[in-house]
Scaffold this motif. Structure first.
Motif, PDB file in Angstrom:
ATOM      1  N   LEU A   1      39.693   7.427  15.404  1.00  0.00           N
ATOM      2  CA  LEU A   1      39.743   7.416  13.941  1.00  0.00           C
ATOM      3  C   LEU A   1      38.512   6.744  13.347  1.00  0.00           C
ATOM      4  CD1 LEU A   1      43.513   6.594  13.282  1.00  0.00           C
ATOM      5  CD2 LEU A   1      42.332   8.769  12.900  1.00  0.00           C
ATOM      6  N   LEU A   2      38.016   5.663  13.974  1.00  0.00           N
ATOM      7  CA  LEU A   2      36.833   4.975  13.462  1.00  0.00           C
ATOM      8  C   LEU A   2      35.563   5.801  13.652  1.00  0.00           C
ATOM      9  CD1 LEU A   2      37.553   1.313  14.640  1.00  0.00           C
ATOM     10  CD2 LEU A   2      37.656   2.220  12.312  1.00  0.00           C
ATOM     11  N   ALA A   3      35.632   6.788  14.552  1.00  0.00           N
ATOM     12  CA  ALA A   3      34.453   7.638  14.763  1.00  0.00           C
ATOM     13  C   ALA A   3      34.327   8.715  13.690  1.00  0.00           C
ATOM     14  CB  ALA A   3      34.518   8.287  16.147  1.00  0.00           C
TER      15      ALA A   3
ATOM     16  N   LEU B   1      31.940   9.919  20.834  1.00  0.00           N
ATOM     17  CA  LEU B   1      33.256  10.539  21.016  1.00  0.00           C
ATOM     18  C   LEU B   1      33.367  11.863  20.263  1.00  0.00           C
ATOM     19  CD1 LEU B   1      35.543   7.390  20.632  1.00  0.00           C
ATOM     20  CD2 LEU B   1      34.547   8.347  22.713  1.00  0.00           C
ATOM     21  N   LEU B   2      32.858  11.893  19.045  1.00  0.00           N
ATOM     22  CA  LEU B   2      32.918  13.088  18.218  1.00  0.00           C
ATOM     23  C   LEU B   2      31.492  13.501  17.847  1.00  0.00           C
ATOM     24  CD1 LEU B   2      35.811  12.095  15.782  1.00  0.00           C
ATOM     25  CD2 LEU B   2      35.987  13.321  17.944  1.00  0.00           C
ATOM     26  N   ARG B   3      31.304  14.780  17.605  1.00  0.00           N
ATOM     27  CA  ARG B   3      29.994  15.244  17.189  1.00  0.00           C
ATOM     28  C   ARG B   3      30.140  16.435  16.256  1.00  0.00           C
ATOM     29  NH1 ARG B   3      27.960  17.374  23.108  1.00  0.00           N
ATOM     30  NH2 ARG B   3      29.430  19.103  23.342  1.00  0.00           N
ATOM     31  N   ARG B   4      29.129  16.588  15.402  1.00  0.00           N
ATOM     32  CA  ARG B   4      29.109  17.696  14.446  1.00  0.00           C
ATOM     33  C   ARG B   4      27.699  18.252  14.412  1.00  0.00           C
ATOM     34  NH1 ARG B   4      28.286  18.011   8.589  1.00  0.00           N
ATOM     35  NH2 ARG B   4      27.853  15.769   8.616  1.00  0.00           N
ATOM     36  N   THR B   5      27.603  19.568  14.425  1.00  0.00           N
ATOM     37  CA  THR B   5      26.284  20.213  14.388  1.00  0.00           C
ATOM     38  C   THR B   5      25.988  20.695  12.977  1.00  0.00           C
ATOM     39  OG1 THR B   5      27.235  22.339  15.035  1.00  0.00           O
ATOM     40  CG2 THR B   5      26.436  20.910  16.804  1.00  0.00           C
TER      41      THR B   5
ATOM     42  N   THR C   1      33.351  13.016  26.405  1.00  0.00           N
ATOM     43  CA  THR C   1      33.870  11.634  26.381  1.00  0.00           C
ATOM     44  C   THR C   1      35.018  11.506  25.400  1.00  0.00           C
ATOM     45  OG1 THR C   1      31.651  10.816  26.918  1.00  0.00           O
ATOM     46  CG2 THR C   1      33.230   9.228  26.043  1.00  0.00           C
ATOM     47  N   GLY C   2      34.894  12.119  24.230  1.00  0.00           N
ATOM     48  CA  GLY C   2      35.967  12.063  23.241  1.00  0.00           C
ATOM     49  C   GLY C   2      37.235  12.723  23.740  1.00  0.00           C
ATOM     50  N   ARG C   3      37.103  13.877  24.419  1.00  0.00           N
ATOM     51  CA  ARG C   3      38.299  14.533  24.969  1.00  0.00           C
ATOM     52  C   ARG C   3      38.965  13.665  26.025  1.00  0.00           C
ATOM     53  NH1 ARG C   3      34.955  19.205  24.355  1.00  0.00           N
ATOM     54  NH2 ARG C   3      34.212  19.023  26.521  1.00  0.00           N
ATOM     55  N   ALA C   4      38.161  12.945  26.798  1.00  0.00           N
ATOM     56  CA  ALA C   4      38.744  12.049  27.805  1.00  0.00           C
ATOM     57  C   ALA C   4      39.504  10.904  27.153  1.00  0.00           C
ATOM     58  CB  ALA C   4      37.642  11.511  28.710  1.00  0.00           C
ATOM     59  N   VAL C   5      38.948  10.347  26.066  1.00  0.00           N
ATOM     60  CA  VAL C   5      39.638   9.251  25.363  1.00  0.00           C
ATOM     61  C   VAL C   5      40.930   9.754  24.733  1.00  0.00           C
ATOM     62  CG1 VAL C   5      39.467   7.653  23.412  1.00  0.00           C
ATOM     63  CG2 VAL C   5      37.526   7.938  24.982  1.00  0.00           C
ATOM     64  N   ILE C   6      40.902  10.934  24.122  1.00  0.00           N
ATOM     65  CA  ILE C   6      42.108  11.498  23.513  1.00  0.00           C
ATOM     66  C   ILE C   6      43.163  11.777  24.582  1.00  0.00           C
ATOM     67  CG2 ILE C   6      43.014  13.493  22.276  1.00  0.00           C
ATOM     68  CD1 ILE C   6      40.319  13.657  20.816  1.00  0.00           C
TER      69      ILE C   6
END
Length: 379
Positions: free
Chosen positions: A40-42, A139-143, A5-10
């Motif tokens: 940016l807010l994510a 939109l963004l994720r971190r493991t 989803t984040g790549r689609a928004v970017i």
């Protein structure tokens, strides 16, 4: 790391910005700005620290193929902020499992139970458990790795055998042989002292009566030792199931040998487990795989006898596709005469049988439950 989803928004924001630059359409520029602000807010959501101490527990640590295994993940929140139902990725071998942990307030501990079944034979990595931190829109994720992986040994299916059909005498202190030794358990006789003999073996009372030094001489003793040679050549097996049957036969023999308190060894190509307890040899059956270019049966038997010269019972397990069974006697040349050799062919859906050939027994195993009867018949 951007999610799909984040790549689609970017991508949408970049396309809108480029479109606004060429067409001067204000709405496109507004879309690009909104996409950029959303991304940016994510980012601050990913910067929130996640301090967790976690532990994995497997029940049982060693399973049999097809058995149910329970996995427990316990986590303690060491941070100052609550973790709201963290999503945790838990790999089990080649499959991925996702866990939704309970909400963890600061200093609190939570756990999640997971049951897996239909596992295939092998040494499987369970974990590492990694939590996925994401923003509300995803939109963004971190493991974040919570704990290190644990090894799960999945052993092959095994048959409970009543006997190895060996006729060997079980003796925890060893069975006397015809060889002489200067240090063992079974006393044989006295002989004259020879320079270099250990003075601890001098029988002083007899020496005083004889007027010369006499030393004790013993029978060399040994424990029963079962060695299983598993043929790893892919051409020896017609199907994957036939190879797994051969591995199950090898594991069943090892299990019975360990129960009868034999020393146990397993040799399969480059995999060799020599003179270890039965449990360690069974772990070896989890690791064995087919090896293209492995030695034929005769050299493989010679190598096994070289590795384990004290073998008293030798099993050779191969498949229905092996074309060099007639070469087995050549491999038995280096085997001591008192060592019994049994060759077992894993041949799915063939009639089980046991025949006596040149210097060894040859058995055909059509299914695993028939193995016990074959060994009893060979006794």
């Amino acid at each position: 790391m951007p999610s799909p989803t984040g790549r689609a928004v970017i991508a949408l924001g970049n396309a809108a910005w480029v479109g606004a630059a060429y067409t001067q359409i204000v709405e496109l520029r507004l879309i690009a700005i909104m996409c950029a602000l959303t991304v940016l807010l994510a980012i601050p959501w990913l910067l929130i620290p996640m301090r967790v101490r976690a532990a994995l527990m497997l029940r049982p640590l060693r399973a049999v193929a097809g058995e149910r295994v329970e996995i427990s993940l316990t986590a303690t929140n060491k941070g100052r902020l609550s973790l709201w139902q963290p999503l945790v990725r838990m790999p089990v071998g080649d499959r991925d499992t996702w866990l939704r942990m309970p909400t963890l307030p600061p200093g609190e501990q939570g756990s999640h139970e997971l049951a897996v079944d239909d596992l295939e034979r092998g040494v499987l990595d369970v974990g590492p458990a990694t939590a996925v931190r994401s923003d509300p829109l995803g939109l963004l994720r971190r493991t974040v790795r919570w704990c290190e992986p644990a090894e799960l040994y999945v052993r092959p299916k095994m048959a409970m055998l009543s006997t190895l059909g060996s006729g060997q005498v079980q003796d925890l202190e060893g069975v006397p042989s015809d060889r002489m030794s200067m240090s063992d358990l079974a006393f044989h006789a006295l002989r004259e002292y020879v320079p270099g003999d250990d003075l601890r073996h001098v029988h002083w009372r007899s020496s005083a009566r004889a007027g010369e030094l006499l030393v004790r001489q013993y029978h060399d003793t040994r424990r029963n030792h079962a060695t299983v040679v598993l043929d790893p050549r892919p051409t020896s097996y017609r199907t994957d199931d036939e190879y797994e049957l051969a591995v199950s036969i090898a594991a069943s023999l090892i299990l019975c040998a360990a129960r009868e308190e034999y020393d146990v060894s397993l040799v399969s190509g480059t995999e060799a487990v020599v003179g270890l307890p039965g449990g360690a040899a069974l772990d070896g059956t989890c690791r064995v795989q087919r090896q293209p270019g492995a030695d034929p049966l005769a050299p493989a038997i010679n190598r096994a006898v070289t590795l384990v010269p004290e073998t008293s019972l030798l099993f050779v397990v191969t498949g229905a596709g092996a074309e060099d069974l007639e070469d087995v006697p050549a491999g038995l040349v280096a085997v001591p005469a008192e060592t019994r050799c049994i060759v077992l062919r894993a041949a799915l859906r063939e009639a089980s049988s046991m025949v006596r050939q040149r210097g060894h027994d040859l058995g055909t195993v059509g299914s695993l439950p028939e193995l016990s009867g074959l060994l009893v018949a060979s006794s």
